[in-house]
Design a protein around this motif. Sequence first.
Motif, short mmCIF file in Angstrom:
data_model
loop_
_atom_site.label_atom_id
_atom_site.label_comp_id
_atom_site.label_asym_id
_atom_site.label_seq_id
_atom_site.Cartn_x
_atom_site.Cartn_y
_atom_site.Cartn_z
N LYS A 195 -8.75 -1.77 -3.96
CA LYS A 195 -8.25 -0.62 -4.72
C LYS A 195 -6.73 -0.57 -4.63
N ILE A 196 -6.15 0.07 -5.62
CA ILE A 196 -4.70 0.24 -5.70
C ILE A 196 -4.35 1.58 -5.07
N VAL A 197 -3.36 1.57 -4.20
CA VAL A 197 -2.87 2.82 -3.59
C VAL A 197 -1.37 2.92 -3.84
N GLY A 198 -0.83 4.10 -3.66
CA GLY A 198 0.60 4.31 -3.82
C GLY A 198 1.02 4.30 -5.27
N GLU A 199 2.33 4.34 -5.46
CA GLU A 199 2.88 4.38 -6.81
C GLU A 199 3.16 2.97 -7.31
N ALA A 200 2.90 2.78 -8.60
CA ALA A 200 3.16 1.49 -9.22
C ALA A 200 4.67 1.31 -9.41
N LEU A 201 5.12 0.09 -9.25
CA LEU A 201 6.53 -0.25 -9.43
C LEU A 201 6.63 -1.48 -10.33
N TRP A 202 7.80 -1.68 -10.89
CA TRP A 202 8.05 -2.89 -11.68
C TRP A 202 8.41 -4.01 -10.72
N VAL A 203 7.85 -5.18 -10.98
CA VAL A 203 8.15 -6.36 -10.17
C VAL A 203 8.55 -7.50 -11.11
N HIS A 204 9.38 -8.40 -10.62
CA HIS A 204 9.81 -9.56 -11.39
C HIS A 204 9.14 -10.79 -10.77
N VAL A 205 8.07 -11.27 -11.40
CA VAL A 205 7.24 -12.32 -10.82
C VAL A 205 6.72 -13.28 -11.88
N ASP A 206 6.21 -14.40 -11.42
CA ASP A 206 5.39 -15.26 -12.24
C ASP A 206 3.97 -14.69 -12.10
N ASN A 207 3.54 -14.00 -13.13
CA ASN A 207 2.26 -13.28 -13.06
C ASN A 207 1.10 -14.18 -12.64
N HIS A 208 0.97 -15.30 -13.30
CA HIS A 208 -0.15 -16.19 -13.03
C HIS A 208 -0.17 -16.63 -11.57
N ALA A 209 0.96 -17.09 -11.07
CA ALA A 209 1.04 -17.58 -9.69
C ALA A 209 0.77 -16.46 -8.68
N VAL A 210 1.33 -15.28 -8.92
CA VAL A 210 1.16 -14.18 -7.96
C VAL A 210 -0.28 -13.67 -7.97
N ILE A 211 -0.91 -13.62 -9.12
CA ILE A 211 -2.32 -13.22 -9.18
C ILE A 211 -3.16 -14.20 -8.37
N LEU A 212 -2.96 -15.49 -8.59
CA LEU A 212 -3.71 -16.49 -7.84
C LEU A 212 -3.39 -16.44 -6.35
N LEU A 213 -2.13 -16.22 -6.03
CA LEU A 213 -1.72 -16.14 -4.63
C LEU A 213 -2.38 -14.96 -3.92
N LEU A 214 -2.31 -13.77 -4.51
CA LEU A 214 -2.89 -12.60 -3.86
C LEU A 214 -4.42 -12.71 -3.78
N GLU A 215 -5.03 -13.26 -4.80
CA GLU A 215 -6.48 -13.49 -4.75
C GLU A 215 -6.81 -14.44 -3.59
N HIS A 216 -6.04 -15.48 -3.45
CA HIS A 216 -6.25 -16.44 -2.37
C HIS A 216 -6.07 -15.77 -1.00
N LEU A 217 -5.02 -14.98 -0.86
CA LEU A 217 -4.76 -14.33 0.43
C LEU A 217 -5.84 -13.31 0.77
N ILE A 218 -6.32 -12.57 -0.21
CA ILE A 218 -7.40 -11.61 0.05
C ILE A 218 -8.66 -12.35 0.50
N THR A 219 -8.94 -13.47 -0.13
CA THR A 219 -10.10 -14.28 0.27
C THR A 219 -9.93 -14.77 1.70
N ARG A 220 -8.75 -15.25 2.05
CA ARG A 220 -8.49 -15.72 3.42
C ARG A 220 -8.59 -14.57 4.42
N LEU A 221 -8.08 -13.40 4.03
CA LEU A 221 -8.17 -12.24 4.91
C LEU A 221 -9.63 -11.86 5.15
N HIS A 222 -10.43 -11.89 4.11
CA HIS A 222 -11.86 -11.60 4.25
C HIS A 222 -12.51 -12.59 5.23
N GLN A 223 -12.20 -13.86 5.06
CA GLN A 223 -12.77 -14.89 5.94
C GLN A 223 -12.34 -14.68 7.39
#
Length: 186
Positions: A86-114
């Motif tokens: 879930k999303i918490v806090g206030e949304a902010l603007w970020v300057h990112v490569d969307n595709h890479a950051v989505i894959l990165l955060l998905e990967h990190l969440i999976t690793r955290l779960h493991q």
Amino acid sequence: RAPLANLRAAAENLASFPDMDAEMRTTFCQVISQESVQLSERLETVTNERRLLGLAEWAMSDTHSADLFNCIIDRLQNRQPHLQVKIVGEALWVHVDNHAVILLLEHLITRLHQATQQNTFELETLMGNRHVYLDISWQGQAIKDFDLEEWLDDEVQGTMGVTTVREILHSHDSDCWSQAHRHAGY
């Protein structure tokens, strides 16, 4: 092209004249060895330069963090429905490569779960020191530095050019760390 020509000439001479004297054979073998090393070094240089070009070519754009996080949540619901994000806090603007950051955060969440066996995570953007931080929170212990360092070399599937956690973070002039949550219970 000269190293290739030298390699070919040396190999052809060795193949064409199997009865050549030992000194000449040794000379041709040394040419093959030296030119092979030179070609290997050049190939490594070209490969590294290509990776750096991949970093420069990435399409960075301004994105609302809620949009970014919702994409991650959608992907995880489809791939790993047992995880709740879930999303918490206030949304902010970020300057990112969307595709890479989505894959990165998905990967990190999976690793955290493991690593933690937790199924519930929170995503939050925080402003600080003229930077925006993307936080992943969970209940339990922080990840040990040794483990996190190992994760940095993980391949992130689906990326182009830059492929490891470390490379994606580097391309965003960013870093990854784990610490106890600022609120009790996390």
